[in-house]
Design a protein around this motif. Structure first.
Motif, mmCIF file in Angstrom:
data_model
loop_
_atom_site.group_PDB
_atom_site.id
_atom_site.type_symbol
_atom_site.label_atom_id
_atom_site.label_comp_id
_atom_site.label_asym_id
_atom_site.label_seq_id
_atom_site.Cartn_x
_atom_site.Cartn_y
_atom_site.Cartn_z
ATOM 1 N N HIS A 66 0.820 -1.214 0.000
ATOM 2 C CA HIS A 66 0.000 0.000 0.000
ATOM 3 C C HIS A 66 0.862 1.275 0.000
ATOM 4 O O HIS A 66 0.418 2.329 0.410
ATOM 5 C CB HIS A 66 -0.903 -0.013 1.234
ATOM 6 C CG HIS A 66 -2.191 0.735 0.998
ATOM 7 N ND1 HIS A 66 -2.485 1.416 -0.165
ATOM 8 C CD2 HIS A 66 -3.262 0.915 1.807
ATOM 9 C CE1 HIS A 66 -3.672 1.966 -0.071
ATOM 10 N NE2 HIS A 66 -4.176 1.683 1.113
ATOM 11 N N ASP A 164 -8.639 1.418 2.046
ATOM 12 C CA ASP A 164 -8.353 2.692 2.717
ATOM 13 C C ASP A 164 -8.713 2.683 4.204
ATOM 14 O O ASP A 164 -8.593 3.713 4.867
ATOM 15 C CB ASP A 164 -9.132 3.821 2.028
ATOM 16 C CG ASP A 164 -8.640 4.058 0.602
ATOM 17 O OD1 ASP A 164 -7.434 3.858 0.363
ATOM 18 O OD2 ASP A 164 -9.471 4.410 -0.263
ATOM 19 N N VAL A 165 -9.182 1.551 4.720
ATOM 20 C CA VAL A 165 -9.569 1.496 6.130
ATOM 21 C C VAL A 165 -8.323 1.491 7.006
ATOM 22 O O VAL A 165 -7.226 1.094 6.569
ATOM 23 C CB VAL A 165 -10.432 0.248 6.424
ATOM 24 C CG1 VAL A 165 -11.688 0.255 5.574
ATOM 25 C CG2 VAL A 165 -9.636 -1.030 6.190
ATOM 26 N N ASP A 166 -8.466 1.953 8.250
ATOM 27 C CA ASP A 166 -7.319 1.940 9.161
ATOM 28 C C ASP A 166 -7.003 0.519 9.596
ATOM 29 O O ASP A 166 -7.772 -0.410 9.364
ATOM 30 C CB ASP A 166 -7.594 2.835 10.374
ATOM 31 C CG ASP A 166 -8.826 2.412 11.145
ATOM 32 O OD1 ASP A 166 -8.816 1.331 11.761
ATOM 33 O OD2 ASP A 166 -9.836 3.159 11.107
ATOM 34 N N ARG A 167 -5.870 0.356 10.248
ATOM 35 C CA ARG A 167 -5.371 -0.981 10.578
ATOM 36 C C ARG A 167 -6.326 -1.750 11.489
ATOM 37 O O ARG A 167 -6.586 -2.935 11.263
ATOM 38 C CB ARG A 167 -3.996 -0.875 11.230
ATOM 39 C CG ARG A 167 -3.375 -2.233 11.543
ATOM 40 C CD ARG A 167 -1.941 -2.078 12.024
ATOM 41 N NE ARG A 167 -1.349 -3.359 12.350
ATOM 42 C CZ ARG A 167 -0.839 -4.210 11.474
ATOM 43 N NH1 ARG A 167 -0.860 -3.901 10.189
ATOM 44 N NH2 ARG A 167 -0.304 -5.357 11.844
ATOM 45 N N SER A 168 -6.861 -1.084 12.516
ATOM 46 C CA SER A 168 -7.749 -1.782 13.449
ATOM 47 C C SER A 168 -9.031 -2.234 12.754
ATOM 48 O O SER A 168 -9.509 -3.351 12.980
ATOM 49 C CB SER A 168 -8.089 -0.880 14.642
ATOM 50 O OG SER A 168 -8.755 0.297 14.206
ATOM 51 N N THR A 169 -9.583 -1.382 11.888
ATOM 52 C CA THR A 169 -10.781 -1.770 11.145
ATOM 53 C C THR A 169 -10.481 -2.933 10.210
ATOM 54 O O THR A 169 -11.279 -3.865 10.085
ATOM 55 C CB THR A 169 -11.316 -0.573 10.326
ATOM 56 O OG1 THR A 169 -11.599 0.511 11.212
ATOM 57 C CG2 THR A 169 -12.587 -0.960 9.571
#
Length: 238
Positions: A66, A164-169
């Motif tokens: 990414h 494009d989601v954050d790592r936790s999501t």
């Protein structure tokens, strides 16, 4: 988030509708120690799916999947190769299932009908004597060493890594994916744990239905997944 979920639906179906895994599970649940073997098979499948997803989610960031919002060249190449493989698998699955139907239609005796009908792979007949340890390895191996199931898990991890989601999501999405992929194994195991020997008639019907009626559905799923990955890979290369 919504785009990521839509991208994961076809690959999740590819894991959920795995005929070999379900047929092996039915054989395990008809073995002498059905409850314990079923539980260890479930554990092996979970470790295979969860472990491969975790490995890919750890590896892809290291490979700069990414980086700067643009994946490196090898990512679309992998998509194209996996897409071609899955499309080829779809053709093979359909032709093999169709050949069984043609042979059964041409059969002129009960013996020929039996010979032409779909059968469980020969090695599954030895599952009846498996102990829990070997059954756990069976569940693990049937996921990790099955090219279609393993490809679906790799593609799911790739889509999550590229989103494009954050790592936790992304981790939560991966957890839900693993849970959904485990349900087709977990539910029959739970049924046998609760019902015991009374579950055998239903298991026999499930095995017969899977053996004779799923080649078209499986081929269609593989074709859809492969076409989507091929389209994504080609679009990224152009």
């Amino acid at each position: 988030m919504g785009e990521l979920i839509l991208a994961l639906v076809p690959v999740a179906l590819g894991v959920v509708l795995s005929p070999l895994a379900i047929m092996a599970l039915v054989a395990v649940l008809l073995s002498r120690n059905a409850r314990m073997n079923g539980i260890t098979y479930l554990v092996g499948w979970f470790l295979g799916l969860g472990g491969l997803m975790a490995l890919c989610l750890w590896l892809f960031p290291l490979l700069a999947v990414h980086e700067l919002g643009e994946p490196p060249l090898w990512v679309p190449i992998v998509r194209v190769l996996l897409g071609l493989f899955l499309i080829g698998s779809a053709v093979w699955v359909y032709r093999k299932g169709r050949a069984h139907i043609v042979q059964m239609a041409a059969a002129s005796s009960p013996r020929e009908v039996v010979a032409a009908s779909p059968q469980l792979p020969g090695w599954l007949h030895s599952v009846e004597s498996f102990r829990p340890g070997r059954t756990l390895l069976l569940g693990l191996g049937l996921f990790v060493l099955n090219p279609v199931d393993a490809s679906c898990a790799i593609l799911a991890a790739l889509d999550i890594s590229l989103s494009d989601v954050d790592r936790s999501t992304g981790l939560w999405v991966a957890v839900v994916f693993v849970i959904i992929g485990t349900l087709p194994i977990a539910l029959p195991v739970l049924y046998v744990v609760v019902r015991g020997a009374d579950a055998q008639p239903l298991l026999d019907r499930v095995r017969a239905w899977i053996a004779g009626n799923t080649h078209v559905l499986n081929a269609a799923l593989l074709l859809v997944i492969g076409a989507l990955q091929l389209e994504k890979g080609i679009a990224a290369l152009l």
